[in-house]
Design an enzyme around this catalytic site. Structure first.
Site, mmCIF file in Angstrom:
data_model
loop_
_atom_site.group_PDB
_atom_site.id
_atom_site.type_symbol
_atom_site.label_atom_id
_atom_site.label_comp_id
_atom_site.label_asym_id
_atom_site.label_seq_id
_atom_site.Cartn_x
_atom_site.Cartn_y
_atom_site.Cartn_z
ATOM 1 N N ARG A 153 -9.111 1.262 8.945
ATOM 2 C CA ARG A 153 -8.666 -0.083 9.309
ATOM 3 C C ARG A 153 -9.704 -0.816 10.136
ATOM 4 O O ARG A 153 -9.496 -1.971 10.483
ATOM 5 C CB ARG A 153 -7.391 0.023 10.143
ATOM 6 C CG ARG A 153 -6.124 -0.353 9.433
ATOM 7 C CD ARG A 153 -5.004 -0.082 10.417
ATOM 8 N NE ARG A 153 -3.833 -0.852 10.150
ATOM 9 C CZ ARG A 153 -2.818 -0.451 9.385
ATOM 10 N NH1 ARG A 153 -2.874 0.701 8.771
ATOM 11 N NH2 ARG A 153 -1.763 -1.213 9.248
ATOM 12 N N ARG A 182 11.842 -6.526 5.354
ATOM 13 C CA ARG A 182 11.708 -5.100 5.016
ATOM 14 C C ARG A 182 12.683 -4.220 5.805
ATOM 15 O O ARG A 182 12.898 -4.419 6.988
ATOM 16 C CB ARG A 182 10.272 -4.653 5.293
ATOM 17 C CG ARG A 182 10.057 -3.173 5.027
ATOM 18 C CD ARG A 182 8.622 -2.857 4.833
ATOM 19 N NE ARG A 182 7.871 -2.945 6.073
ATOM 20 C CZ ARG A 182 6.571 -2.615 6.152
ATOM 21 N NH1 ARG A 182 5.924 -2.219 5.077
ATOM 22 N NH2 ARG A 182 5.941 -2.709 7.285
ATOM 23 N N ARG A 201 0.007 -8.506 13.644
ATOM 24 C CA ARG A 201 -0.574 -7.557 12.676
ATOM 25 C C ARG A 201 -1.434 -8.286 11.644
ATOM 26 O O ARG A 201 -2.472 -7.777 11.229
ATOM 27 C CB ARG A 201 0.527 -6.771 11.976
ATOM 28 C CG ARG A 201 1.086 -5.653 12.850
ATOM 29 C CD ARG A 201 2.477 -5.273 12.424
ATOM 30 N NE ARG A 201 2.524 -4.605 11.140
ATOM 31 C CZ ARG A 201 3.593 -4.625 10.340
ATOM 32 N NH1 ARG A 201 4.676 -5.301 10.670
ATOM 33 N NH2 ARG A 201 3.576 -3.965 9.209
ATOM 34 N N ARG A 253 11.596 -1.703 11.257
ATOM 35 C CA ARG A 253 10.555 -1.245 12.176
ATOM 36 C C ARG A 253 10.361 -2.262 13.293
ATOM 37 O O ARG A 253 10.409 -3.462 13.042
ATOM 38 C CB ARG A 253 9.239 -1.054 11.408
ATOM 39 C CG ARG A 253 9.193 0.256 10.640
ATOM 40 C CD ARG A 253 8.052 0.346 9.662
ATOM 41 N NE ARG A 253 6.800 -0.274 10.087
ATOM 42 C CZ ARG A 253 5.686 -0.266 9.356
ATOM 43 N NH1 ARG A 253 5.677 0.339 8.165
ATOM 44 N NH2 ARG A 253 4.600 -0.839 9.791
ATOM 45 N N LYS A 313 0.817 -1.221 0.000
ATOM 46 C CA LYS A 313 0.000 0.000 0.000
ATOM 47 C C LYS A 313 0.847 1.265 0.000
ATOM 48 O O LYS A 313 0.588 2.191 -0.761
ATOM 49 C CB LYS A 313 -0.860 0.106 1.272
ATOM 50 C CG LYS A 313 -1.832 -0.969 1.532
ATOM 51 C CD LYS A 313 -2.641 -0.649 2.794
ATOM 52 C CE LYS A 313 -1.837 -0.508 4.073
ATOM 53 N NZ LYS A 313 -1.229 -1.725 4.602
HETATM 54 P P1 ADP Z 1 1.372 -1.772 7.884
HETATM 55 O O1 ADP Z 1 0.155 -1.596 7.019
HETATM 56 O O2 ADP Z 1 2.515 -2.381 7.161
HETATM 57 O O3 ADP Z 1 1.088 -2.433 9.195
HETATM 58 P P2 ADP Z 1 1.323 1.044 8.669
HETATM 59 O O4 ADP Z 1 2.492 1.969 8.643
HETATM 60 O O5 ADP Z 1 0.160 1.361 7.842
HETATM 61 O O6 ADP Z 1 1.955 -0.361 8.282
HETATM 62 O O7 ADP Z 1 0.824 0.871 10.186
HETATM 63 C C1 ADP Z 1 1.695 0.584 11.244
HETATM 64 C C2 ADP Z 1 0.954 0.575 12.577
HETATM 65 O O8 ADP Z 1 0.390 1.872 12.814
HETATM 66 C C3 ADP Z 1 -0.251 -0.367 12.672
HETATM 67 O O9 ADP Z 1 0.136 -1.670 13.002
HETATM 68 C C4 ADP Z 1 -1.060 0.302 13.780
HETATM 69 O O10 ADP Z 1 -0.531 0.058 15.046
HETATM 70 C C5 ADP Z 1 -0.855 1.770 13.481
HETATM 71 N N1 ADP Z 1 -1.917 2.285 12.576
HETATM 72 C C6 ADP Z 1 -1.737 2.785 11.326
HETATM 73 N N2 ADP Z 1 -2.909 3.151 10.780
HETATM 74 C C7 ADP Z 1 -3.856 2.879 11.714
HETATM 75 C C8 ADP Z 1 -5.266 3.004 11.751
HETATM 76 N N3 ADP Z 1 -5.961 3.491 10.704
HETATM 77 N N4 ADP Z 1 -5.912 2.616 12.884
HETATM 78 C C9 ADP Z 1 -5.255 2.128 13.937
HETATM 79 N N5 ADP Z 1 -3.923 1.967 13.962
HETATM 80 C C10 ADP Z 1 -3.224 2.329 12.869
#
Ligand code: ADP
Ligand code: ZN
Length: 220
Positions: A90, A129, A173, A162, A15
């Protein structure tokens, strides 16, 4: 060209990479809640530190926090031209809040693109990654290594893993995604907004697939 879109997909589906590319092409902001939360954490604000605890373990940050951030971001002038949402919504609660926000502004969503990637491939991508600390570009130790070890090709920034890409957090996750985020597919399907694109194979092919899915929306 339709330009108010969501990229939906599991962690590791690509994404972020695709959203950055397409938002650049279309001249609209990429709104990535993960990046916004990591920035808040790096700045050490109380909200950022609270978010970091959830993120590092692979859990979601509470809806209220994330919805507040997105509401503020969508209210800025550059988002009037459109946006690519990446990592938001999400949960169904977040999706409903987004509908309300966009409804108030008279700017409905035009397309929700689901990036479809197998669980096996997600695991491979996430555990290998490495991400640039400065510009956020993602690399992979095996399939997309940087030219110099631990240095970003684009900005020479430090590459790091990360905390939530460690194996235990990755498993968490993916489970959280299945339980809380995958139900959004049906939510957007019912609204006639959903298009699925295969997220495996060459990066350019995936980008082309998304462009095509978005044009299929038939908006201005
Ligand atoms: P990925 O999709 O690879 O997990 P992101 O950078 O999108 O990576 O998200 C990393 C973390 O940030 C998530 O695991 C969560 O803890 C938090 N996060 C990101 N976006 C949201 C969201 N819309 N709602 C709740 N937590 C979020
Ligand atoms: Zn960089």
């Amino acid at each position: 060209m339709s330009n108010r879109i969501i990229l939906l997909g599991a962690p590791g589906s690509g994404k972020g990479t695709q959203a950055r590319q397409l938002a650049g092409e279309w001249g609209v902001p990429q709104i990535a809640t993960g990046d916004m939360l990591r920035e808040a954490a790096a700045q050490g604000s109380p909200l950022g530190l609270e978010a970091k605890r959830h993120m590092d373990s692979g859990a979601l940050v509470p809806d209220g926090v994330v919805i507040g951030l997105v509401a503020e971001r969508l209210g800025r002038p550059d988002a009037k031209a459109g946006f690519v949402l990446d990592g938001f919504p999400r949960t169904v609660t977040q999706a409903e809040a987004l509908d309300r926000l966009l409804g108030e502004q008279g700017l409905p969503l035009e397309r929700v693109v689901f990036l479809d990637v197998s669980r096996e491939e997600l695991l491979r991508r996430l555990t290998g990654r490495r991400v640039c600390r400065q510009c956020g570009t993602a690399y992979h130790l095996v399939s997309a290594p940087p030219r110099t070890a631990d240095r970003c090709d684009l900005c020479q920034g430090d590459l790091y893993q990360r905390a939530d890409d460690a194996p235990a957090a990755v498993a968490r996750r993916l489970d959280v995604y299945e339980k809380q985020t995958a139900p959004l597919l049906a939510y957007y399907e019912r609204r006639g907004l959903l298009a699925a694109v295969r997220g495996e194979g060459a990066m350019d092919g995936v980008t082309a697939g998304i462009r095509k899915a978005v044009r299929g929306a038939g908006a201005a």
